[in-house]
Design an enzyme around this catalytic site. Structure first.
Site, PDB file in Angstrom:
ATOM      1  CB  SER A   1      -0.869  -0.003   1.261  1.00 35.14           C
ATOM      2  OG  SER A   1      -1.456   1.265   1.443  1.00 35.14           O
TER       3      SER A   1
ATOM      4  CE1 TYR B   1      -3.431  -2.424   5.365  1.00 34.21           C
ATOM      5  CE2 TYR B   1      -2.881  -0.178   4.731  1.00 34.21           C
ATOM      6  CZ  TYR B   1      -3.294  -1.451   4.386  1.00 34.21           C
ATOM      7  OH  TYR B   1      -3.555  -1.749   3.072  1.00 34.21           O
TER       8      TYR B   1
HETATM    9  P1  NDP Z   1     -10.751  -6.864   2.100  1.00 35.71           P
HETATM   10  O1  NDP Z   1     -10.842  -6.503   3.537  1.00 35.71           O
HETATM   11  O2  NDP Z   1     -11.891  -6.554   1.212  1.00 35.71           O
HETATM   12  O3  NDP Z   1     -10.393  -8.415   1.948  1.00 35.71           O
HETATM   13  C1  NDP Z   1      -9.345  -8.955   2.697  1.00 35.71           C
HETATM   14  C2  NDP Z   1      -9.206 -10.412   2.371  1.00 35.71           C
HETATM   15  O4  NDP Z   1      -8.114 -10.948   3.150  1.00 35.71           O
HETATM   16  C3  NDP Z   1     -10.451 -11.246   2.749  1.00 35.71           C
HETATM   17  O5  NDP Z   1     -10.633 -12.242   1.787  1.00 35.71           O
HETATM   18  C4  NDP Z   1     -10.062 -11.848   4.094  1.00 35.71           C
HETATM   19  O6  NDP Z   1     -10.735 -13.058   4.404  1.00 35.71           O
HETATM   20  C5  NDP Z   1      -8.586 -12.127   3.812  1.00 35.71           C
HETATM   21  N1  NDP Z   1      -7.824 -12.401   5.031  1.00 35.71           N
HETATM   22  C6  NDP Z   1      -7.603 -11.591   6.093  1.00 35.71           C
HETATM   23  N2  NDP Z   1      -6.890 -12.234   7.031  1.00 35.71           N
HETATM   24  C7  NDP Z   1      -6.648 -13.500   6.549  1.00 35.71           C
HETATM   25  C8  NDP Z   1      -5.974 -14.639   7.050  1.00 35.71           C
HETATM   26  N3  NDP Z   1      -5.385 -14.636   8.252  1.00 35.71           N
HETATM   27  N4  NDP Z   1      -5.905 -15.748   6.260  1.00 35.71           N
HETATM   28  C9  NDP Z   1      -6.480 -15.768   5.059  1.00 35.71           C
HETATM   29  N5  NDP Z   1      -7.176 -14.728   4.523  1.00 35.71           N
HETATM   30  C10 NDP Z   1      -7.250 -13.600   5.275  1.00 35.71           C
HETATM   31  O7  NDP Z   1      -9.403  -6.127   1.580  1.00 35.71           O
HETATM   32  P2  NDP Z   1      -9.036  -5.594   0.111  1.00 35.71           P
HETATM   33  O8  NDP Z   1      -9.510  -6.532  -0.914  1.00 35.71           O
HETATM   34  O9  NDP Z   1      -9.376  -4.174   0.047  1.00 35.71           O
HETATM   35  O10 NDP Z   1      -7.438  -5.656   0.211  1.00 35.71           O
HETATM   36  C11 NDP Z   1      -6.644  -6.695  -0.381  1.00 35.71           C
HETATM   37  C12 NDP Z   1      -5.183  -6.318  -0.201  1.00 35.71           C
HETATM   38  O11 NDP Z   1      -4.929  -5.043  -0.821  1.00 35.71           O
HETATM   39  C13 NDP Z   1      -4.759  -6.171   1.270  1.00 35.71           C
HETATM   40  O12 NDP Z   1      -3.466  -6.676   1.459  1.00 35.71           O
HETATM   41  C14 NDP Z   1      -4.778  -4.664   1.480  1.00 35.71           C
HETATM   42  O13 NDP Z   1      -3.912  -4.250   2.511  1.00 35.71           O
HETATM   43  C15 NDP Z   1      -4.324  -4.152   0.114  1.00 35.71           C
HETATM   44  N6  NDP Z   1      -4.728  -2.778  -0.168  1.00 35.71           N
HETATM   45  C16 NDP Z   1      -6.061  -2.427  -0.241  1.00 35.71           C
HETATM   46  C17 NDP Z   1      -6.416  -1.113  -0.485  1.00 35.71           C
HETATM   47  C18 NDP Z   1      -7.846  -0.679  -0.622  1.00 35.71           C
HETATM   48  O14 NDP Z   1      -8.078   0.546  -0.818  1.00 35.71           O
HETATM   49  N7  NDP Z   1      -8.833  -1.548  -0.559  1.00 35.71           N
HETATM   50  C19 NDP Z   1      -5.388  -0.066  -0.650  1.00 35.71           C
HETATM   51  C20 NDP Z   1      -4.032  -0.536  -0.569  1.00 35.71           C
HETATM   52  C21 NDP Z   1      -3.736  -1.847  -0.337  1.00 35.71           C
HETATM   53  P3  NDP Z   1     -12.112 -13.090   5.288  1.00 35.71           P
HETATM   54  O15 NDP Z   1     -13.223 -12.796   4.321  1.00 35.71           O
HETATM   55  O16 NDP Z   1     -12.138 -14.472   5.832  1.00 35.71           O
HETATM   56  O17 NDP Z   1     -11.986 -12.035   6.341  1.00 35.71           O
END
Ligand code: NDP
Length: 240
Positions: A148, A163
């Site tokens: 990010s 974060y």
């Molecule tokens: P979401 O919160 O929409 O989704 C997160 C995903 O990660 C879910 O599928 C969740 O599963 C999974 N997850 C969390 N913890 C675990 C774990 N311990 N084991 C397996 N799966 C896990 O996030 P985004 O799609 O927005 O983000 C995806 C990536 O992009 C992240 O790394 C985030 O930091 C990065 N990012 C996002 C931004 C944004 O604006 N959205 C900006 C910059 C970076 P479950 O459904 O079970 O909780």
């Protein structure tokens, strides 16, 4: 194990945390492009529902459970890929969290920092060497870490301290893995998806998931193999 020559050149890609958000969209775009994708999720129910959603769009993905903070779960994924596919071309470390207790650096609870580092930083650090023997069997192994801009030292702020730290540390992991895998030509890069409308990004974010997934998919399938150890947004290098 794959032996049919029709499938020999098909890229095999693992995406973590792919049941929703950017991870799910990455799987969708990769499947559309013809890759063989292993959609992983920590809950069997949500993972299988995600695969069904893709099937309704005539797209295929395999599901395998993966809780990224648990070595046993990582071991299970390794065994599955090793036995059924024999190699891995791309690992996309997408799973990530922001805790509700994540505040300014002056009052962030240490427990929040620990939990956030566990998922956002230590999981990619553990997964990468664990799956490295399978990536070494690829002609062009790649690791892509969903980072990010909030982790960029060049634009650092004090909010969401856990974060931010976890993503800065993840960027360091990217650089170190890129150096470690350089002799074997496994490419390792960080990618910032921009601010994306997901559960994490919220409804006011600037980008839709298709835009958010684009650079990760490009790094997985199209970027030159020589591109490694970089921080990428919109298919271009950005400052750390
Ligand atoms: P979401 O919160 O929409 O989704 C997160 C995903 O990660 C879910 O599928 C969740 O599963 C999974 N997850 C969390 N913890 C675990 C774990 N311990 N084991 C397996 N799966 C896990 O996030 P985004 O799609 O927005 O983000 C995806 C990536 O992009 C992240 O790394 C985030 O930091 C990065 N990012 C996002 C931004 C944004 O604006 N959205 C900006 C910059 C970076 P479950 O459904 O079970 O909780």
């Amino acid at each position: 194990m794959i032996s049919d020559s029709r499938f020999m050149n098909q890229k095999i890609v693992v995406v973590t945390g792919a049941n929703r958000g950017i991870g799910f969209e990455i799987v969708r775009q990769l499947a559309r492009a013809g890759a063989r994708v292993i959609l992983t999720a920590r809950q069997v129910k949500t993972g299988k529902e995600a695969v069904s959603k893709l099937r309704a769009e005539d797209l295929n993905a395999d599901f395998h459970p993966l809780e990224v903070t648990k070595d046993k779960s990582i071991g299970g994924l390794h065994g599955f890929i090793n036995e059924s596919l024999g190699k891995l071309d791309v690992l996309i470390n997408n799973a990530g969290i922001i805790e509700s207790t994540d505040t300014d650096v002056l009052d962030v609870p240490p427990a929040t920092v620990r939990t956030t580092l566990e998922t956002n930083t230590l999981a990619p650090l553990r997964l990468s060497p664990f799956l490295a023997p399978l990536l070494r069997k690829s002609k062009g192994g790649r690791i892509i870490n969903l980072s990010s801009g909030m982790g960029a030292l060049s634009g650092m702020g004090s909010d969401h301290a856990a974060y931010r730290m976890s993503k800065t540390a993840l960027n360091a992991v990217t650089k170190m893995l890129a150096a470690a895998f350089q002799p074997e030509k496994i490419a390792v890069n960080s990618v910032c998806p921009g601010w994306v409308r997901t559960d994490m990004g919220g409804p006011n974010a600037e980008r839709d998931v298709a835009q958010g997934a684009d650079s990760a998919v490009w790094l997985a399938l199209e970027a030159p193999q020589s591109l490694t150890g970089k921080f990428i947004r919109d298919r271009k290098e950005i400052p750390w």
